[in-house]
Design a protein around this motif. Structure first.
Motif, short mmCIF file in Angstrom:
data_model
loop_
_atom_site.label_atom_id
_atom_site.label_comp_id
_atom_site.label_asym_id
_atom_site.label_seq_id
_atom_site.Cartn_x
_atom_site.Cartn_y
_atom_site.Cartn_z
N ARG A 1 0.82 -1.21 0.00
CA ARG A 1 0.00 0.00 0.00
C ARG A 1 0.86 1.27 0.00
O ARG A 1 0.63 2.19 -0.79
N GLN B 1 -4.92 -3.49 6.05
CA GLN B 1 -5.44 -2.50 5.11
C GLN B 1 -6.55 -1.68 5.77
O GLN B 1 -6.62 -0.45 5.61
N PRO C 1 -6.78 2.23 2.08
CA PRO C 1 -6.74 0.79 1.82
C PRO C 1 -6.99 0.47 0.35
O PRO C 1 -7.74 1.16 -0.33
#
Length: 352
Positions: free
Chosen positions: A77, A101, A111
């Motif tokens: 991420r 997330q 996320p």
């Protein structure tokens, strides 16, 4: 008794209606998340890795698995800035990834959606409960008529009933893909998928099965022509191409550019892109995708070209090139034969 029986039935119908509404809302939410993530408003190619979270055999590594998966999720991420993650593995490990997330909700980067690309359909219900948005449904075909004989309809109904979005992966042999030469083939594909699923798919993944896409000896070989995607489709839903070439020598970057030029909105970077020695170590997988996707999305080289062209005196690049040539010709840097060769097995690569 009659009134109580009717009251019970009424409450049962109301609860079923609310339950169905909640599932439908989840499916709609998943669809919106996938559409936002897999299709860039700026027209840039979206990049999402396929990750097989392998359960370690070593007892010590097994104890460290949860923090390792957390670190992997954070890298994908924050560092890689991937658009989504296509995961396979055990439900507990995917849950750990999803929880990490979810902890980032309300923060930047936000996320990313998770798509399950494993083969265990028995886990779909639990996966829906832990935050997975979609499931990949494989359809290996040689013509559009073959879609009717696949499990697509049954599996799509099952996924939607759980609040998951089914994402068809259309697998074509290279010999078949070569015949899909104009945009009408992809238009007919979308039309057929919509008819079977009874709604437009949230996304489509196209995979072309070349003989040896995961080897390093493909540099001089002619690539299979890609079926073109018309804007009328890519403007509505994300259409993704599978990239399966081995990393190194800018093979992933070259292959991604081919898909973009054919009108695709993004790529699924398959696990076959990884060096074989990386697949068993989660930390190496995270670092690999962080470097790979980061390099593919980088604009530094473009900025450098712009600055060179606009702000440097015309004579300076010429003089600098002459100076470099004189140093090379003098032998101060050694000969090409003195250089250490690239060792792919130990992780040496000439860019992604």
């Amino acid at each position: 008794n009659y009134l109580m029986k009717n009251w019970f039935l009424l409450n049962l119908l109301i609860s079923d209606a609310f339950g169905f509404s909640a599932i439908s809302d989840n499916a709609d939410l998943a669809r919106n998340r996938l559409n936002d993530a897999l299709k860039s408003l700026s027209g840039k190619l979206t990049l999402s890795p396929e990750i097989d979270i392998v359960e370690p055999r070593d007892p010590t590594a097994l104890l460290l698995q949860r923090p390792a998966v957390n670190a992997l999720s954070e890298q994908i991420r924050k560092v890689a800035k991937a658009n989504a993650a296509w995961l396979s593995g055990t439900t507990s490990e995917i849950q750990t990834f999803c929880e990490e997330q979810e902890e980032a909700r309300g923060r930047f980067p936000s996320p990313i959606p998770i798509i399950y690309c494993g083969e265990d359909q028995d886990e779909w219900k639990e996966l829906a409960n832990i935050g997975v948005c979609g499931v990949m449904v494989q359809c290996k075909i040689s013509s559009l008529d073959d879609l009717e004989s696949t499990e697509l309809k049954k599996q799509s109904e099952q996924a939607l009933a759980l609040g998951l979005q089914p994402i068809p992966e259309i697998i074509l042999e290279a010999s078949t893909a070569c015949t899909w030469t104009d945009e009408s083939y992809m238009e007919n594909l979308l039309s057929t998928l919509t008819s079977i699923i009874e709604q437009e798919p949230a996304s489509i993944v196209l995979t072309i099965k070349d003989k040896d896409t995961n080897t390093e000896g493909t540099d001089g070989e002619e690539s299979t022509p890609l079926p073109p995607v018309p804007e009328s489709i890519s403007d509505k839903i994300p259409v993704l191409g599978s990239v399966s070439v081995m990393a190194g020598g800018n093979r992933i970057g070259t292959e991604s550019l081919r898909w973009k030029e054919a009108g695709y909105t993004g790529n699924v970077l398959r696990k076959t892109c990884l060096p074989p020695s990386f697949t068993q170590d989660i930390s190496l997988v995270g670092r690999f995708w962080s470097s790979c996707i980061g390099e593919l999305k980088s604009t530094k080289s473009k900025s450098f070209t712009f600055l060179t062209r606009n702000y440097m005196d015309k004579s300076k690049p010429v003089e600098w090139a002459k100076y470099q040539k004189s140093v090379i010709d003098s032998g101060a840097l050694g000969s090409a034969e003195d250089n250490v060769s690239i060792n792919a097995d130990s992780g040496d690569y000439q860019g992604f």
